[in-house]
Scaffold this motif. Structure first.
Motif, PDB file in Angstrom:
ATOM      1  N   UNK A 114       0.814  -1.221   0.000  1.00 21.90           N
ATOM      2  CA  UNK A 114       0.000   0.000   0.000  1.00 21.90           C
ATOM      3  C   UNK A 114       0.848   1.273   0.000  1.00 21.90           C
ATOM      4  N   UNK A 115       2.179   1.136  -0.081  1.00 23.45           N
ATOM      5  CA  UNK A 115       3.044   2.305  -0.241  1.00 23.45           C
ATOM      6  C   UNK A 115       2.872   2.867  -1.647  1.00 23.45           C
ATOM      7  N   UNK A 116       3.256   4.112  -1.818  1.00 22.99           N
ATOM      8  CA  UNK A 116       3.389   4.710  -3.138  1.00 22.99           C
ATOM      9  C   UNK A 116       4.801   5.271  -3.196  1.00 22.99           C
ATOM     10  N   UNK A 117       5.559   4.864  -4.198  1.00 24.36           N
ATOM     11  CA  UNK A 117       6.937   5.304  -4.362  1.00 24.36           C
ATOM     12  C   UNK A 117       6.984   6.337  -5.477  1.00 24.36           C
ATOM     13  N   UNK A 118       7.537   7.515  -5.174  1.00 29.74           N
ATOM     14  CA  UNK A 118       7.622   8.602  -6.147  1.00 29.74           C
ATOM     15  C   UNK A 118       9.095   8.832  -6.472  1.00 29.74           C
ATOM     16  N   UNK A 119       9.424   8.823  -7.766  1.00 28.18           N
ATOM     17  CA  UNK A 119      10.802   9.037  -8.203  1.00 28.18           C
ATOM     18  C   UNK A 119      10.820   9.998  -9.382  1.00 28.18           C
ATOM     19  N   UNK A 120      11.935  10.692  -9.542  1.00 25.32           N
ATOM     20  CA  UNK A 120      12.127  11.519 -10.730  1.00 25.32           C
ATOM     21  C   UNK A 120      12.368  10.608 -11.924  1.00 25.32           C
TER      22      UNK A 120
END
Length: 176
Positions: A114-120
């Protein structure tokens, strides 16, 4: 039961290095955490200069590793203070420093479904072949959704100014 913890607080994790791409991702992750009512986890991954073999060969390897860890923590705090100032992001925040390559470190930290990983998402154009390794790794290996944030529109303008400065070319100030 799969061991999935339904009582855990939702987390939005974001890779932070201080680059323009990571700052753009940090801003997007902060907005997403606010919308979801989630905690914001900022993650800075670091590696010893020369890699782990060089750190092990050093006679004072343990002291050097502690110093590099401290410097990484300072860098993360400096980036967060620069972006958020004294007000903070407006959501609960956790600053995490992880030793290891950025892609694997982010995937290991974002270990819940249920995490959300945000990356460039890296750069556009000619540099694309050599950039974006972190985002590609995260997209391929993460167990959670990954949001790859495209570069800021300012990034291409900054690169253009940098090229002009490098080559000592005149700049048309009327267009600024």
């Amino acid at each position: 039961m799969s061991g999935y913890d339904t009582t855990a607080v939702a987390r939005v994790l974001v890779g932070v290095s201080g680059s323009l791409g990571s700052v753009t991702a940090l801003r997007r992750a902060t907005a997403l955490a606010r919308r979801l009512g989630a905690e914001l986890w900022t993650v800075l991954a670091w590696e010893p200069p020369g890699g782990d073999p060089a750190a092990r060969r050093s006679p004072a390897g343990g002291l050097a590793v502690e110093e590099w860890q401290r410097l990484a923590r300072q860098r993360l705090i400096a980036v967060l203070e620069e972006i958020f100032g004294g007000d903070g992001p407006g959501v609960p925040i956790h600053a995490v420093v992880v030793r290891g390559p950025p892609g694997p470190a982010l995937v290991a930290t974002a270990d819940r479904e249920d995490d959300v990983l945000v990356v460039g998402a890296g750069r556009r154009g000619l540099h694309r072949a050599f950039s974006g390794r972190v985002s590609r790794h995260c997209l391929a290996h993460a167990v959670c959704p990954v949001l790859a944030v495209p570069p800021s529109p300012l990034q291409s303008q900054l690169l253009s100014v940098h090229r002009r400065n490098t080559w000592h070319l005149r700049m048309d100030l009327r267009r600024l």
